[in-house]
Motif scaffolding. Structure first.
Motif, short mmCIF file in Angstrom:
data_model
loop_
_atom_site.label_atom_id
_atom_site.label_comp_id
_atom_site.label_asym_id
_atom_site.label_seq_id
_atom_site.Cartn_x
_atom_site.Cartn_y
_atom_site.Cartn_z
N LEU A 148 -33.65 -12.85 11.10
CA LEU A 148 -32.65 -12.61 12.15
C LEU A 148 -31.38 -13.36 11.78
O LEU A 148 -31.41 -14.58 11.61
CB LEU A 148 -33.17 -13.08 13.51
N ARG A 149 -30.29 -12.63 11.68
CA ARG A 149 -29.01 -13.22 11.27
C ARG A 149 -28.09 -13.36 12.47
O ARG A 149 -27.97 -12.45 13.29
CB ARG A 149 -28.35 -12.33 10.22
N ALA A 150 -27.44 -14.50 12.57
CA ALA A 150 -26.48 -14.73 13.65
C ALA A 150 -25.28 -13.82 13.47
O ALA A 150 -24.73 -13.70 12.38
CB ALA A 150 -26.03 -16.19 13.66
N LEU A 151 -24.90 -13.14 14.56
CA LEU A 151 -23.72 -12.27 14.55
C LEU A 151 -22.88 -12.59 15.78
O LEU A 151 -23.07 -12.01 16.85
CB LEU A 151 -24.14 -10.80 14.56
N GLY B 98 -22.36 -11.29 20.11
CA GLY B 98 -22.84 -12.21 21.14
C GLY B 98 -24.08 -12.96 20.70
O GLY B 98 -24.66 -13.73 21.47
N LEU B 99 -24.50 -12.74 19.45
CA LEU B 99 -25.72 -13.39 18.94
C LEU B 99 -25.30 -14.55 18.05
O LEU B 99 -25.27 -14.45 16.83
CB LEU B 99 -26.56 -12.37 18.17
N THR B 100 -24.93 -15.65 18.66
CA THR B 100 -24.46 -16.81 17.92
C THR B 100 -25.63 -17.63 17.40
O THR B 100 -26.78 -17.42 17.78
CB THR B 100 -23.58 -17.70 18.81
N ASP B 101 -25.31 -18.59 16.52
CA ASP B 101 -26.37 -19.45 15.99
C ASP B 101 -27.00 -20.28 17.10
O ASP B 101 -28.17 -20.62 17.05
CB ASP B 101 -25.85 -20.34 14.87
N ASP B 102 -26.22 -20.59 18.15
CA ASP B 102 -26.78 -21.34 19.29
C ASP B 102 -27.83 -20.51 20.03
O ASP B 102 -28.85 -21.02 20.48
CB ASP B 102 -25.68 -21.75 20.26
#
Length: 198
Positions: free
Chosen positions: A75-78, A82-86
């Motif tokens: 799963l990669r942060a984007l 709205g899919l941040t690393d946090d």
């Protein structure tokens, strides 16, 4: 055996269709859903977040025995989706070990983009979740998944005894002699064997 409805089969036979992968984690705090499509996708009361390359599923191995098939998902942060690393990091603090995870394949009509069907491809349990940080600052969660075939090797808690049978079906006397079966000495013939004095 998996079944695919007739409408989906017709589109697949024609060779013109769109497909997307979906993954659903079942954690104590709730469900996390991701997919390889764009934006937010709702299906069966679940919400899947994606932006094309957010989810990578390594090729699922097919086997003809009952052995467990491990799988790796990424799963990669984007941030733009709205899919941040946090947000991804919140998965790491979940009680995720041995929690259910399901992978689906969604089929869409190539012209209308209407959903044709969603079919399960893989069901298993989360074994480990690790994170990788690239030199460019990218953030990726790597999930190690074990298939549900692992259940075939697990030992149950039931016993083949009269007491345990009464918990299941009170009054059933089918196992009343189970505790003695392995201890009984059976004599063949009309007379018991003679004791040999040592």
């Amino acid at each position: 055996m998996r079944t695919i409805d007739a409408a989906t089969l017709a589109v697949l036979d024609a060779g013109a269709y769109a497909e997307r992968d979906m993954i659903l984690f079942d954690f104590p705090s709730g469900y996390y859903g991701f997919w390889t499509g764009e934006g937010v996708f709702n299906w069966n009361s679940f919400t899947f977040v994606g932006s094309g390359s957010v989810l990578t599923v390594v090729q699922i191995e097919e086997r003809d025995d009952l052995g467990s098939v491990p799988l790796e998902i990424r799963l990669r942060a984007l941030p733009e989706a709205g899919l941040t690393d946090d947000v991804l990091a919140t998965i790491e603090v979940e009680q995720y070990h041995q929690r259910p995870v399901s992978i689906y394949k969604a089929y869409f009509h190539p012209l209308t983009a209407a959903l044709l069907s969603v079919n399960p491809r893989y069901r298993g349990y989360v074994d480990q979740i690790e994170h990788e940080e690239g030199a460019d600052g990218s953030y990726v969660l790597v999930g190690r998944i074990e298939s549900r075939s692992l259940d075939h090797s697990r030992t149950g808690y039931r016993l083949r005894s009269d007491a345990d049978q009464q918990l299941i079906a009170p009054g059933d006397t089918g196992l009343r002699y189970a505790g003695l079966a392995g201890k009984q000495q059976i004599w063949w013939g009309t007379h018991p064997p003679k004791k040999i004095n040592s």
